[in-house]
Design a protein around this motif. Sequence first.
Motif, short mmCIF file in Angstrom:
data_model
loop_
_atom_site.label_atom_id
_atom_site.label_comp_id
_atom_site.label_asym_id
_atom_site.label_seq_id
_atom_site.Cartn_x
_atom_site.Cartn_y
_atom_site.Cartn_z
N UNK A 439 -5.41 -14.18 -11.95
CA UNK A 439 -5.63 -13.86 -13.37
C UNK A 439 -4.66 -14.59 -14.29
N UNK A 440 -3.78 -15.42 -13.71
CA UNK A 440 -2.79 -16.18 -14.47
C UNK A 440 -1.92 -15.25 -15.33
N UNK A 441 -1.43 -14.20 -14.65
CA UNK A 441 -0.51 -13.26 -15.28
C UNK A 441 0.84 -13.36 -14.56
N UNK A 457 -14.35 -12.37 -19.45
CA UNK A 457 -14.30 -11.79 -18.11
C UNK A 457 -12.88 -11.77 -17.56
N UNK A 458 -12.12 -12.83 -17.75
CA UNK A 458 -10.75 -12.88 -17.22
C UNK A 458 -9.85 -11.87 -17.92
N UNK A 459 -10.01 -11.75 -19.25
CA UNK A 459 -9.19 -10.78 -19.99
C UNK A 459 -9.57 -9.36 -19.61
N UNK A 461 -10.66 -8.40 -16.67
CA UNK A 461 -10.05 -8.16 -15.35
C UNK A 461 -8.55 -7.92 -15.49
N UNK A 462 -7.89 -8.62 -16.41
CA UNK A 462 -6.47 -8.37 -16.65
C UNK A 462 -6.25 -6.93 -17.13
N UNK A 463 -7.12 -6.50 -18.04
CA UNK A 463 -7.03 -5.14 -18.55
C UNK A 463 -7.18 -4.13 -17.42
N UNK A 464 -8.17 -4.36 -16.55
CA UNK A 464 -8.37 -3.44 -15.42
C UNK A 464 -7.12 -3.36 -14.55
N UNK A 465 -6.51 -4.52 -14.26
CA UNK A 465 -5.31 -4.54 -13.41
C UNK A 465 -4.17 -3.75 -14.06
N UNK A 466 -3.91 -3.98 -15.34
CA UNK A 466 -2.80 -3.31 -16.00
C UNK A 466 -3.03 -1.81 -16.08
#
Length: 802
Positions: A439-441, A457-459, A461-466
Motif C-alpha cells: 500500500x506504499x505506507x 482503491x489503494x486509499x 485499502x489503506x483506510x481498512x488497514x489503519x
Amino acid sequence: MTSPHWFGIRHHGPGCARSLCRAFEALQPDCVLIEGPPEAEGLLAMALHEAMRPPVALLSYCPDEPQWAVYHPFAVFSPEWQALRWAVRAGVPIRFIDLPVAHGLAIEKARRDAMQAEARAAAAAEEPEAGAASPADAPALSPVVDAGPNDTHPEDTHPVDTDPADIDPAASSPASVATGDPLDWLAHAAGYADGEAWWNHMVEERGDGEELFAAIDEAMTLLRAEWEAEPPRARDVDEAQREAWREAHMRQCVRAAQKEGHQRIAVVCGAWHLRGLKSETTAKADSALLKGLPKLKVQTTWVPWTHRHLARASGYGAGIESPGWYEHLWNSHDSPRPRAIGWLARIARLMRERELDCSSAHLIEAARLADTLAALRQRPAPGLDELHEAARTVLTLGDDSVLHFIHDALVVGDQLGSVPPDVPTVPLQRDVEQAQKSLRLKPEALQKTLDLDLRNANDLARSHLLHRLNLLEVPWGSLSKVGRSARGTFHEVWTLQWQPEFQLLLIEASQWGQTVAQAATARVAERCAQVQTLAELSKLVDQVLLADLEAAVAVTTQALEDRAARTGDAQQLLAALPALANVYRYGNVRQTDASMVGHVLDGLIVRAAIGLPLACSAVDDAAAEGLRQHLLAAHAAIGLRDGEAQTAEWQRALSQLASQTSAHKLLQGVATRLLLDAGAWSAEQVATALSLHLSAGAEPTEAAAWLDGFLNRNAVVLLHDAQVWRLVDDWLASLSDEHFIRVLPLVRRTFSAFEAGERRDLGQRASQGVRVAAPVAAEADWDEARAMLPLPLLRQLLGVNA
C-alpha cells in the motif's frame, strides 16, 4: 589465566565508541564479551546486514505472555554496537554476558506478583470504612517492562538501574551531590555544574583510544568504592540484588572465556560494573548466588528504534539528553572546528526551511561566539552548550520557540532505524509489513498527515488497514478529521506516527490471528463480550464496517441486538442511535455493506421511542441536561434514518413527552421545539404550549427551564416568529421583582448560548419595540428548471445516488 582487557563505557556514548574502535584496532582481541542479553547471540551476525540501520533494538519477550518484554536499544554511536560489528567483521567469538533475560523477566514477574499479593492481603486485612478503598480498588501493577530489568543500558553515568531521583541527597557525601548522581562529585571538583556536562566534555567529545579506558577504570572503581562506603541510602533492595546477580553472571562468563584459552579477551561493560566484575569473588560463590533463579521462556528479535526513544525524556533508564547531537559527534570524527560549523549549518538549513531569517553573516557571528565561549571556559572546542548559547543569541535572537523545534529536530532527532526483512517475526508482523509495502505506507518516526480519497482503491485499502490496526489497539494512525464537513464526502484525514513499541503490540495481538483481518475479527468478538453499554457496541459496529470486516459485523450486530433486547434503559438506547444511523446512512457511500444493521437500528428506534417519556420523568436538573444531549443526538440520528414509520413513531414519543406534566420542563421544551422544527406541531399548538408554560401562574424556575429547552440555544425562532417574541416578552414583563431575580441567571444562561450575531440582532429588535413584527420575506419567484441544473453535480460530489 590471562587477565582480560576491561573497557568501561557509557551506553550510547560516541566518545566511548570511537575510543573503543581505536583500542580494538590496537589490541586485536580474540574474544569479545559485551554486556547484553545472551538470548540474542544467534542474531548478532545480522549487525552487518546492509538493511540493518541503527537505531535498532533487541526485543526479548515471553511468547506465552508477550506483555513481559524488554528492549535493548543500540544507536550507531553505541559502544556495544561498534564492538559487536567489529567482532562479527573480524570473525572472532562474540558473546553477550549479561544475566539472561529469561531470568530477569522471571524475577521481575515474581516480584510484581508478590507486591500484588501483599497489596491484596493488606487491603483484605483492613475493615472497609466509609470512603476507604476496598481490595478491588487496590492499584494494579502493570506487567509491562519498558526498559527492562535486564539492560544493556542503565548506567549512563550513574549506577546500574539506579535513577538519581531514587538516591537520598542527604545521604550523599562530600558537599556535593544534590542530584544523587555520583559523577557529580568528580564534576564539581573539576568546576562543572553536573556530571553530565563533565562526562560529555571529558569523554564523549574526545576519542583517546585505550588510554581513556584506563582513566575511566580508575575513576569509576574509586568512585564506586566511595559510594558503597557511604551510609545506607534510599536504594531499592531489589535493584541491588539484581545488580549482584548480573555481575555474578558476567564474572562467570569471563571465567569461561579464560578457560577456553583466549589470550586477548575484551570485556565491554557499563563503567559502573568494573569494580564488581574485577572483585575477588570466587566461582563457587557466584554459582551459589545464581543457583535456583526462576526462568521464563523467551524469544528475541531485532526491531527498529528511534532517537526519541533513546532520549532520557522518553523514560528510558539509560536515556541520553541529546541523541541527535551524539550522532553528529560520531559522524564528525575528529574535527572539532568543522563539527561546530556543521552543526550551525544544520540549524541554518532548518530555519530556512521554515522561512526564518538566517544569513551567512549570522553563521559567522554564531561560530565566533561559540569559539569565544569555549575559550572562556577553557575548552578546546565548542560543545553543545556553547553552540546552543550562540544559536540562541545570534540566530534566534533569544526566541525560545525557535529553539524548541531545533531541539526536537536536531538535538533529539526523529530518525527511525530499520532491520533486515528476514529477522524472526510472528506471522501477524509479516502481514502488516507486507501490507505497508503493497500500500506504499512507509512507517516513519516523524508525524505526518495522510489525506485519503476513499473512491481510490489503494486509499480505501489503506483506510481498512489503519482501522483494523486501531481495533487491535495498535494506534499507528489517528483519524483527525473525516471529510470537510460530514462523513459522506469520501475523505479521511489521518495523522500517522510509527512507534517502536508497536512491534510488541503486534506480537501481543498475534494471539488473535495470523493476519490483520483475522486478528481484528477475533479481537472484536472478544470485545463484544466485554463492552458494557449499547453506545459502545454501536460504535464498535461502525468501526468494524469502516475496517471492512464482514464476519465481525455479523458478530457485533448480533451482540447489539441481543443486548438491546435485554435492556430497558432508554438513555442507553438513545446513546446507541447516532453511530448506527451514521453506519446506515453512509455505509454504501463508503463501499461497505451496512444493510444488516438496518433492522437493528429500526428496533432500537422503536424501543427508544417507547421508553423516552418514562425516562424523562422525575429526573433532576443534572440528569435532564444529560438527557437533552442524548435526545438531540437521537433526533438527528432518526433524521438520518429518514424512514416514514420510524419518524412517525419518534414524533409520537416527542408529542407525549411535550404534553406530559411529570416530565422535566427542560426536556418538554426541547421536545416542543423539535416538533415545531419538524412541522409535526403547528404554530398554533406551539403557541398554546408556550403560553401555558410561560403564563403568570407558572413557577418561574420551571418556566425558565422550559424556555431554555424550547430555544435550544438557537435564536432563530425568537427573531422570526413575532408571536413567540411577544409571549416571551409578556412573560418577562409579568414577573415580580423577586421572581425576576430568581429567574434571571437561568434566562441569562439560555441567552448566553446564542451566537454573538444572534444576540446583536435580538438587541436591535428589542430596541425597536416589542410590537414590531418581524419582516416578512417576499415570496421568491423561483425558476424551477434552473434550480435543478446543479443537482447532478451535487449528487456526484456528495456520493448520493439519484
